[in-house]
Motif scaffolding. Structure first.
Motif, PDB file in Angstrom:
ATOM      1  N   PHE A  74      -7.708  12.897  -1.222  1.00  0.00           N
ATOM      2  CA  PHE A  74      -6.568  12.177  -0.672  1.00  0.00           C
ATOM      3  C   PHE A  74      -5.991  11.172  -1.661  1.00  0.00           C
ATOM      4  CE2 PHE A  74      -4.453   8.884   1.752  1.00  0.00           C
ATOM      5  CZ  PHE A  74      -3.682   9.611   2.648  1.00  0.00           C
ATOM      6  N   ASN A  75      -6.831  10.311  -2.225  1.00  0.00           N
ATOM      7  CA  ASN A  75      -6.320   9.283  -3.139  1.00  0.00           C
ATOM      8  C   ASN A  75      -5.796   9.866  -4.443  1.00  0.00           C
ATOM      9  OD1 ASN A  75      -6.531   6.986  -1.523  1.00  0.00           O
ATOM     10  ND2 ASN A  75      -8.712   6.808  -1.951  1.00  0.00           N
ATOM     11  N   TRP A  85       8.227  14.840   1.149  1.00  0.00           N
ATOM     12  CA  TRP A  85       6.778  14.688   0.969  1.00  0.00           C
ATOM     13  C   TRP A  85       6.056  16.023   1.060  1.00  0.00           C
ATOM     14  CZ3 TRP A  85       6.919  10.680  -1.576  1.00  0.00           C
ATOM     15  CH2 TRP A  85       7.655   9.558  -1.207  1.00  0.00           C
ATOM     16  N   GLY A  86       6.544  16.930   1.873  1.00  0.00           N
ATOM     17  CA  GLY A  86       5.910  18.244   1.971  1.00  0.00           C
ATOM     18  C   GLY A  86       6.009  19.014   0.677  1.00  0.00           C
ATOM     19  N   THR A  93       1.901  14.264   6.534  1.00  0.00           N
ATOM     20  CA  THR A  93       2.332  15.470   5.829  1.00  0.00           C
ATOM     21  C   THR A  93       1.187  16.465   5.721  1.00  0.00           C
ATOM     22  OG1 THR A  93       3.986  14.226   4.584  1.00  0.00           O
ATOM     23  CG2 THR A  93       3.258  16.327   3.636  1.00  0.00           C
ATOM     24  N   LEU A  94       0.016  15.984   5.342  1.00  0.00           N
ATOM     25  CA  LEU A  94      -1.145  16.869   5.220  1.00  0.00           C
ATOM     26  C   LEU A  94      -1.511  17.494   6.559  1.00  0.00           C
ATOM     27  CD1 LEU A  94      -3.245  14.778   2.716  1.00  0.00           C
ATOM     28  CD2 LEU A  94      -2.381  17.100   2.325  1.00  0.00           C
ATOM     29  N   HIS A  95      -1.446  16.711   7.631  1.00  0.00           N
ATOM     30  CA  HIS A  95      -1.735  17.261   8.968  1.00  0.00           C
ATOM     31  C   HIS A  95      -0.756  18.381   9.314  1.00  0.00           C
ATOM     32  CE1 HIS A  95      -4.939  14.618  10.249  1.00  0.00           C
ATOM     33  NE2 HIS A  95      -4.251  13.568   9.842  1.00  0.00           N
ATOM     34  N   LYS A 117       0.230   6.553   5.132  1.00  0.00           N
ATOM     35  CA  LYS A 117       0.585   7.104   6.440  1.00  0.00           C
ATOM     36  C   LYS A 117       1.398   8.390   6.312  1.00  0.00           C
ATOM     37  CE  LYS A 117       3.147   6.022  10.648  1.00  0.00           C
ATOM     38  NZ  LYS A 117       3.954   5.036  11.359  1.00  0.00           N
ATOM     39  N   MET A 118       2.407   8.386   5.434  1.00  0.00           N
ATOM     40  CA  MET A 118       3.251   9.577   5.276  1.00  0.00           C
ATOM     41  C   MET A 118       2.468  10.743   4.685  1.00  0.00           C
ATOM     42  SD  MET A 118       6.122   9.335   6.658  1.00  0.00           S
ATOM     43  CE  MET A 118       6.490  10.991   6.175  1.00  0.00           C
TER      44      MET A 118
END
Length: 139
Positions: free
Chosen positions: A57-58, A42-43, A75-77, A70-71
């Motif tokens: 985000f969307n 995901w990263g 990942t963004l955090h 959630k993932m």
């Protein structure tokens, strides 16, 4: 054996001014966590998606097929904490949050995209190798 030694050299950046070089092969080196954030499924897809510019985000979630809300949030955090992604929340109604790569994030993603393009371009060889491997094992 040939290759590049990435285990740490005197020219490397040092940890907290201690004189000890960062070494991703060392269990306690903080570079290992960042490498995991960048190269995880995901990263790497999140960084790649943001390389084209700022996304909400969307928009990111639609661009990265299969990632859960959630993932993507986790990942963004992680990428924001590592200084690779910048999050900008605008006080509009409804609130607007945009994500974009930082200068460091662009540099890292540029390198990552080279790997992504290499893998995509060599998939016929990978698929042939998988077929031979599976055939030899009766899969």
């Amino acid at each position: 054996m040939g290759g590049t030694d990435i285990g740490g050299t005197e020219a490397d950046s040092t940890r907290d001014g201690s004189g000890v070089p960062f070494n991703v092969f060392s269990r306690n080196c903080p570079s290992r966590g960042t490498l995991e954030h960048v190269t995880g499924r995901w990263g790497s897809l999140t960084l790649g998606a943001l390389y084209g510019g700022s996304l909400r985000f969307n928009e990111l979630r639609r661009r990265i097929d299969g990632v859960s809300e959630k993932m993507l949030s986790q990942t963004l955090h992680a990428l924001e904490r590592d200084g690779l992604v910048h999050r900008e929340a605008r006080p509009t109604n409804p609130p607007r949050v945009d994500y974009e790569l930082t200068a460091l994030g662009r540099e890292v993603t540029g390198q990552l995209l080279g790997l992504i393009h290499l893998v995509q371009g060599r998939m016929p060889e990978v698929l042939d190798a998988r077929g031979r491997y599976d055939g030899a094992r009766g899969a």
